[in-house]
Design a protein around this motif. Sequence first.
Motif, PDB file in Angstrom:
ATOM      1  N   PRO A  91       0.836  -1.204   0.000  1.00 37.49           N
ATOM      2  CA  PRO A  91       0.000   0.000   0.000  1.00 37.49           C
ATOM      3  C   PRO A  91       0.871   1.255   0.000  1.00 37.49           C
ATOM      4  CG  PRO A  91      -0.758  -1.586   1.637  1.00 37.49           C
ATOM      5  CD  PRO A  91       0.582  -2.069   1.169  1.00 37.49           C
ATOM      6  N   HIS A  92       0.430   2.273  -0.744  1.00 41.31           N
ATOM      7  CA  HIS A  92       1.234   3.488  -0.840  1.00 41.31           C
ATOM      8  C   HIS A  92       0.330   4.668  -1.181  1.00 41.31           C
ATOM      9  CE1 HIS A  92       0.965   1.777  -4.911  1.00 41.31           C
ATOM     10  NE2 HIS A  92       0.933   3.021  -5.321  1.00 41.31           N
ATOM     11  N   GLN A  93       0.919   5.845  -1.088  1.00 42.43           N
ATOM     12  CA  GLN A  93       0.238   7.071  -1.470  1.00 42.43           C
ATOM     13  C   GLN A  93       0.728   7.475  -2.867  1.00 42.43           C
ATOM     14  OE1 GLN A  93      -2.166   8.278   0.734  1.00 42.43           O
ATOM     15  NE2 GLN A  93      -1.652   6.365   1.774  1.00 42.43           N
ATOM     16  N   LYS A  94       0.670   8.737  -3.200  1.00 35.85           N
ATOM     17  CA  LYS A  94       1.130   9.200  -4.514  1.00 35.85           C
ATOM     18  C   LYS A  94       2.660   9.068  -4.620  1.00 35.85           C
ATOM     19  CE  LYS A  94      -2.610  12.536  -5.178  1.00 35.85           C
ATOM     20  NZ  LYS A  94      -2.968  13.975  -5.331  1.00 35.85           N
ATOM     21  N   ILE A  95       3.119   8.634  -5.797  1.00 34.40           N
ATOM     22  CA  ILE A  95       4.554   8.516  -6.060  1.00 34.40           C
ATOM     23  C   ILE A  95       4.867   9.238  -7.364  1.00 34.40           C
ATOM     24  CG2 ILE A  95       6.505   6.972  -6.421  1.00 34.40           C
ATOM     25  CD1 ILE A  95       4.928   4.768  -5.026  1.00 34.40           C
ATOM     26  N   HIS A  96       5.800  10.161  -7.300  1.00 33.56           N
ATOM     27  CA  HIS A  96       6.191  10.961  -8.468  1.00 33.56           C
ATOM     28  C   HIS A  96       7.685  10.766  -8.702  1.00 33.56           C
ATOM     29  CE1 HIS A  96       6.487  15.238 -10.421  1.00 33.56           C
ATOM     30  NE2 HIS A  96       6.664  14.267 -11.300  1.00 33.56           N
ATOM     31  N   LEU A  97       8.047  10.186  -9.827  1.00 32.66           N
ATOM     32  CA  LEU A  97       9.449  10.007 -10.208  1.00 32.66           C
ATOM     33  C   LEU A  97       9.850  11.129 -11.159  1.00 32.66           C
ATOM     34  CD1 LEU A  97      12.065   8.223 -10.359  1.00 32.66           C
ATOM     35  CD2 LEU A  97      11.012   7.136 -12.361  1.00 32.66           C
ATOM     36  N   ILE A  98      10.947  11.797 -10.853  1.00 30.42           N
ATOM     37  CA  ILE A  98      11.482  12.852 -11.716  1.00 30.42           C
ATOM     38  C   ILE A  98      12.885  12.426 -12.131  1.00 30.42           C
ATOM     39  CG2 ILE A  98      12.043  15.296 -11.942  1.00 30.42           C
ATOM     40  CD1 ILE A  98      10.120  15.848  -9.617  1.00 30.42           C
ATOM     41  N   PHE A  99      13.067  12.175 -13.424  1.00 32.35           N
ATOM     42  CA  PHE A  99      14.328  11.664 -13.944  1.00 32.35           C
ATOM     43  C   PHE A  99      14.973  12.697 -14.858  1.00 32.35           C
ATOM     44  CE2 PHE A  99      16.698   9.646 -17.371  1.00 32.35           C
ATOM     45  CZ  PHE A  99      17.547   8.777 -16.699  1.00 32.35           C
ATOM     46  N   GLY A 100      16.269  12.943 -14.652  1.00 31.09           N
ATOM     47  CA  GLY A 100      16.971  13.916 -15.478  1.00 31.09           C
ATOM     48  C   GLY A 100      18.186  13.336 -16.172  1.00 31.09           C
ATOM     49  N   THR A 101      18.388  13.757 -17.418  1.00 34.47           N
ATOM     50  CA  THR A 101      19.576  13.392 -18.170  1.00 34.47           C
ATOM     51  C   THR A 101      19.797  14.457 -19.234  1.00 34.47           C
ATOM     52  OG1 THR A 101      20.682  11.584 -19.359  1.00 34.47           O
ATOM     53  CG2 THR A 101      18.351  11.950 -19.854  1.00 34.47           C
ATOM     54  N   ARG A 102      20.866  14.320 -20.003  1.00 31.90           N
ATOM     55  CA  ARG A 102      21.179  15.364 -20.987  1.00 31.90           C
ATOM     56  C   ARG A 102      20.368  15.214 -22.270  1.00 31.90           C
ATOM     57  NH1 ARG A 102      27.461  15.548 -21.824  1.00 31.90           N
ATOM     58  NH2 ARG A 102      26.935  17.540 -22.813  1.00 31.90           N
ATOM     59  N   PHE A 103      20.428  14.014 -22.868  1.00 28.41           N
ATOM     60  CA  PHE A 103      19.767  13.760 -24.137  1.00 28.41           C
ATOM     61  C   PHE A 103      18.763  12.621 -23.991  1.00 28.41           C
ATOM     62  CE2 PHE A 103      24.067  15.297 -25.024  1.00 28.41           C
ATOM     63  CZ  PHE A 103      23.794  16.408 -25.812  1.00 28.41           C
ATOM     64  N   LYS A 104      17.775  12.547 -24.898  1.00 25.84           N
ATOM     65  CA  LYS A 104      16.738  11.516 -24.777  1.00 25.84           C
ATOM     66  C   LYS A 104      17.292  10.105 -24.941  1.00 25.84           C
ATOM     67  CE  LYS A 104      15.029  12.149 -29.534  1.00 25.84           C
ATOM     68  NZ  LYS A 104      13.824  12.529 -30.327  1.00 25.84           N
ATOM     69  N   GLU A 105      18.422   9.963 -25.633  1.00 24.96           N
ATOM     70  CA  GLU A 105      19.022   8.630 -25.739  1.00 24.96           C
ATOM     71  C   GLU A 105      19.560   8.147 -24.393  1.00 24.96           C
ATOM     72  OE1 GLU A 105      23.446  10.201 -27.228  1.00 24.96           O
ATOM     73  OE2 GLU A 105      22.137   9.098 -28.595  1.00 24.96           O
ATOM     74  N   GLY A 106      19.661   9.062 -23.430  1.00 21.34           N
ATOM     75  CA  GLY A 106      20.141   8.707 -22.098  1.00 21.34           C
ATOM     76  C   GLY A 106      19.028   8.389 -21.103  1.00 21.34           C
ATOM     77  N   ILE A 107      17.775   8.366 -21.560  1.00 22.21           N
ATOM     78  CA  ILE A 107      16.663   8.050 -20.663  1.00 22.21           C
ATOM     79  C   ILE A 107      16.680   6.554 -20.366  1.00 22.21           C
ATOM     80  CG2 ILE A 107      14.171   8.089 -20.323  1.00 22.21           C
ATOM     81  CD1 ILE A 107      14.069  10.394 -22.375  1.00 22.21           C
ATOM     82  N   SER A 163      18.348  18.236 -20.313  1.00 20.03           N
ATOM     83  CA  SER A 163      19.044  19.523 -20.215  1.00 20.03           C
ATOM     84  C   SER A 163      19.608  20.008 -21.547  1.00 20.03           C
ATOM     85  CB  SER A 163      20.181  19.428 -19.186  1.00 20.03           C
ATOM     86  OG  SER A 163      21.145  18.477 -19.596  1.00 20.03           O
ATOM     87  N   GLN A 164      19.822  19.092 -22.509  1.00 23.24           N
ATOM     88  CA  GLN A 164      20.492  19.485 -23.739  1.00 23.24           C
ATOM     89  C   GLN A 164      19.698  19.201 -25.009  1.00 23.24           C
ATOM     90  OE1 GLN A 164      23.510  21.063 -23.530  1.00 23.24           O
ATOM     91  NE2 GLN A 164      23.288  20.901 -21.308  1.00 23.24           N
ATOM     92  N   GLU A 165      18.435  18.821 -24.881  1.00 24.09           N
ATOM     93  CA  GLU A 165      17.672  18.438 -26.073  1.00 24.09           C
ATOM     94  C   GLU A 165      16.185  18.682 -25.862  1.00 24.09           C
ATOM     95  OE1 GLU A 165      17.394  14.597 -29.127  1.00 24.09           O
ATOM     96  OE2 GLU A 165      18.340  14.385 -27.163  1.00 24.09           O
ATOM     97  N   GLU A 166      15.506  19.005 -26.954  1.00 19.89           N
ATOM     98  CA  GLU A 166      14.060  19.182 -26.915  1.00 19.89           C
ATOM     99  C   GLU A 166      13.370  17.844 -27.172  1.00 19.89           C
ATOM    100  OE1 GLU A 166      12.436  21.949 -26.336  1.00 19.89           O
ATOM    101  OE2 GLU A 166      13.903  23.551 -26.600  1.00 19.89           O
ATOM    102  N   ASP A 167      12.267  17.580 -26.458  1.00 20.21           N
ATOM    103  CA  ASP A 167      11.466  16.393 -26.676  1.00 20.21           C
ATOM    104  C   ASP A 167      10.058  16.707 -26.229  1.00 20.21           C
ATOM    105  OD1 ASP A 167      10.204  13.711 -25.552  1.00 20.21           O
ATOM    106  OD2 ASP A 167      11.691  13.132 -27.041  1.00 20.21           O
ATOM    107  N   GLU A 168       9.089  16.355 -27.068  1.00 25.99           N
ATOM    108  CA  GLU A 168       7.708  16.728 -26.753  1.00 25.99           C
ATOM    109  C   GLU A 168       7.177  16.043 -25.501  1.00 25.99           C
ATOM    110  OE1 GLU A 168       5.609  13.466 -29.793  1.00 25.99           O
ATOM    111  OE2 GLU A 168       5.313  15.629 -30.063  1.00 25.99           O
ATOM    112  N   ASN A 169       7.838  14.961 -25.083  1.00 25.64           N
ATOM    113  CA  ASN A 169       7.391  14.235 -23.898  1.00 25.64           C
ATOM    114  C   ASN A 169       8.295  14.464 -22.694  1.00 25.64           C
ATOM    115  OD1 ASN A 169       5.153  12.881 -25.200  1.00 25.64           O
ATOM    116  ND2 ASN A 169       6.692  11.650 -26.279  1.00 25.64           N
ATOM    117  N   ALA A 170       9.056  15.550 -22.733  1.00 21.76           N
ATOM    118  CA  ALA A 170       9.969  15.841 -21.622  1.00 21.76           C
ATOM    119  C   ALA A 170      10.060  17.348 -21.410  1.00 21.76           C
ATOM    120  CB  ALA A 170      11.357  15.264 -21.906  1.00 21.76           C
TER     121      ALA A 170
END
Length: 242
Positions: free
Chosen positions: A141-157, A180-187
């Motif tokens: 059982p848990h409450q809300k969980i929010h993961l925030i992941f950061g990298t430079r380029f989308k190939e690094g996700i 931080s270094q690339e545009e992506d419509e889902n990021a």
Amino acid sequence: MPVKWYFGKVIQIKDASPTTKRFWVEIPNDESITFKAGQFVVMDLPIGDKRLQRWRSYSIANPPIENGKVLEFCIVRLDQGVAGTYFFKEVTVGTEIKFKAPDGNFCLPEEIDHDLVLVCTGTGVAPFRSMLWNIHINNIPHQKIHLIFGTRFKEGILYRNEFEELKKLLPDFHYDIALSQEEDENAYKGYVHQIYMNKYQNVKPDTKFYLCGWSKMVDDAVANLIVKMKLDKEQVVYELYG
């Protein structure tokens, strides 16, 4: 009490990004290994003569399984990084890895009765992956969980497909990605700090922030959360990488 050492063998290697690989290490047939989601192991690698040169810590990326025999590690190759170079250039399927029994306190409480915000960069996602799958597998059982992941380029996700799968499997789980270094419509374009500072301006007093990644990111996040956003120190838990 003597330190328990394991001698495992690499059984599988996969590319996770141009600079990151996933390694699966299996221990001998007559042993099993127990650990808590979020813990790490200290490896003794053949990369130097002195202990401080040889020992490296890596978070376990897979969830605990009863009578488990395999550990997954997500390892990045850094410029001039001796350990990363060893894993990328010398480690193959069959290579023996010596490591201590799992350790560390970067773990979730047994009863998750508050919202969680998990902030990470790069391979700092590894302990969170272990935690999230552990919650799902054991129906915790848990409450809300929010993961925030950061990298430079989308190939690094890392583990992006699994984030999507977990959205369907875990109630009240969602994630955001910062590039931080690339545009992506889902990021988001920028850094992880912009996301939590914007979304948690009026955060509940029992919300816990777990931070894992490079030391500068963690240092900046601690300063933002405690100094700028006035959170209590007990609301911020962190693990440093380098």
